[in-house]
Structures are given as structure tokens and as C-alpha cells.
Design an enzyme around this catalytic site. Sequence first.
Site, PDB file in Angstrom:
ATOM      1  N   MET A   1     -14.820 -15.646 -45.083  1.00 42.45           N
ATOM      2  CA  MET A   1     -15.726 -15.600 -43.956  1.00 42.45           C
ATOM      3  C   MET A   1     -14.993 -16.109 -42.726  1.00 42.45           C
ATOM      4  O   MET A   1     -14.758 -17.299 -42.603  1.00 42.45           O
ATOM      5  CB  MET A   1     -16.971 -16.439 -44.219  1.00 42.45           C
ATOM      6  CG  MET A   1     -17.835 -15.897 -45.357  1.00 42.45           C
ATOM      7  SD  MET A   1     -19.370 -16.799 -45.555  1.00 42.45           S
ATOM      8  CE  MET A   1     -18.734 -18.322 -46.249  1.00 42.45           C
ATOM      9  N   CYS A   2     -14.602 -15.225 -41.874  1.00 42.91           N
ATOM     10  CA  CYS A   2     -13.997 -15.510 -40.570  1.00 42.91           C
ATOM     11  C   CYS A   2     -12.462 -15.584 -40.623  1.00 42.91           C
ATOM     12  O   CYS A   2     -11.880 -16.064 -41.594  1.00 42.91           O
ATOM     13  CB  CYS A   2     -14.509 -16.793 -39.936  1.00 42.91           C
ATOM     14  SG  CYS A   2     -16.297 -16.880 -39.786  1.00 42.91           S
TER      15      CYS A   2
END
Length: 334
Positions: A1-2
Site C-alpha cells: 500500500m503506497c
Amino acid sequence: MCTRIVYLGKDEQTITTRTMDWKLEIETNLWVFPRGINRDGIAGPNSIKWKSKYGSVIASGYDISTTDGINEKGLMANLLWLAESKYPQQSDKRPALSISLWAQYMLDNYATVAEAVESLEKSPFVVMTDNVPGQDRLATLHLSLSDASGDSAIIEYIDGEQVIHHSREYQVMTNSPIYEEQLEWYPTPEDLPGLEDLPGSNSSKDRSVRARVYINAIKKQENPNKAVAGVFSVIRNVSVPYGLQIGDSPEISSTRWRTLVDHKRQLYFFESVLTPNIFWTDLKKIDFSAETGKVKKLELGEEQSNIFSGDATKDYVDSEPFEFRGLSDEQLDH
């Protein structure tokens, strides 16, 4: 995530970009905060207090936290998920700061990465965490800083203690594992794969390797618009397709939006995956003064689907600031 990336270009041109990868609607809006705002760490009786020294433009998370942003001196802060994070217990008697304000504290108080690191090494506070809004799990995050000089730092909480990694070489950060282990993915240029051999999955490691190779392989453009275009192409390359669901890989979520900062020109770009246009905020056009500056909001709409184009600085409207989320009574009693 990210994924977060720093580009080091010609003529002291530094660009920082990131993806926001999240499974659910994160209720992001853009905000302008002037100098002189009184803040409280809202983490119990030992909370730190301060007055903002610098104005900033930020992207909120759930309109209860700062998850990304840049201040008027060119310091950028980005929060990314790190499942291995472990913060101090609520019984810790050191000065405390709610995780919702972690990035904002940096933007309020420091002009450069070096200044921030020098202060943080003296441990002026500890970060306390709480549940993600609407979820039964703690927010576990690490923080990256970058500035107009191209300097970088990564701050994590491991086994309840702050760990700082500080180097201009730390251009890329993803999620798990902890950054000390991510540094093992930082081989010498001779050891990096060629463009034809890059890993292609959405895993944290593969995104990191692709980002490292591409951000240093693209041409160093003299034209700043072309440099921005090149960096946007890299961050899109490591984005996770919208709507992709991988049930047994909770660290992988769809990219919902991307930000990019041109530190030299003081432009803060925003791109939602649900809209056709990139737009930007020009910090040079904002009144950040404590005397006449106003808190302003750019309403991005449900899932950041409101459409803006070009320079959107004029589209911000005066607004009451959102309330940062403090630690719940349940957490404070823990």
C-alpha cells in the site's frame, strides 16, 4: 500500500511523488493551513503543544489526519503503511503526539530534513497510535521526509522506539518490511537489473526495485514540465490497478490518488484515478501569514471524483479546519 519516490534532477530540481493505495474510501480533501495555528498532540495528559511555524498544503485522511503535504519552505511529509510498526504503550510518560498529527507536526515545525532529524534525534515526543477509522485495527505507519535540497529521511517506530534513516540516497520507500530491510533492496548500480529484467508484480519489493531503476534511468530534463511528466510516468508505473483485489495480500491495495511536489517551483500536484485531469496548487500564490492567512479547503468529493484542471489554487474556499483525531478513551485507558 503506497510507494514514495524522490527524483534528483538538473539545476537543483527535486521532485517527490507518492501513491495512496487503500482498499476503502479514504475521504481525502486538500487543505491550506497558515502559520500561527495552536496545536495539541491530543494523546492524553502528556500531549505536546506547539504553534505552527510554517504554513502548509496537505492532503487529509478521513478529514481527521494529515497523510501527505508540503510546507512553504519545501519540506514534504508522506505517511505510508508499515504493518511492523509498534508504538509506545499508552502508559509511557514521555511527551506524546497522536499519529494523526505526526506528518503535520513536521510540516509545522521544520524547514529541512536535516533540521527535522536533528530535532527528532533528541526525542522531543513519542507517537501514539489508535484504530483506523471504521476498522478494528491500529494505524501502523512510517513517515518519509524530503526537501528542496533532495535530502531524505525515513522515520519508523520499531518495538516502541523511534528509528531514523537519513540519507539523500533514500529515494524510494514502500511498505513492509521495515526500512532497514528495505535497504537490502538498494544494490549498487552495477547490481540493478536492466530495464528488460525488471520485476513486474505489485509486491512492495518489486515496486521498490522498479521505482529505483526508473527514477534514475529517465532523462534528467532541463524543462521542469518535462521532468514532472517523467516522474508522473514512473509513479504511475508502480501504481496498483484500480479495482484489483488480492485477498491474501493485505499489503496490496488499489491506488486511489497520487501527489507530486515540484520543490523548486513550489507546486503541489494531485491526480485522482477517477478523474481525467491533473491539477496543482501553487504555494507561491497562498497567503500563509498568521495575521491574514486563512484555513482553506479544496473539496475533492466522494472518492476524490470532483474534477479540477490546471492551477486550482483559486478554487480553495475559506473553511473551518477539520479536527485531528486524538486517542480514544479506550486507548488512553489501555
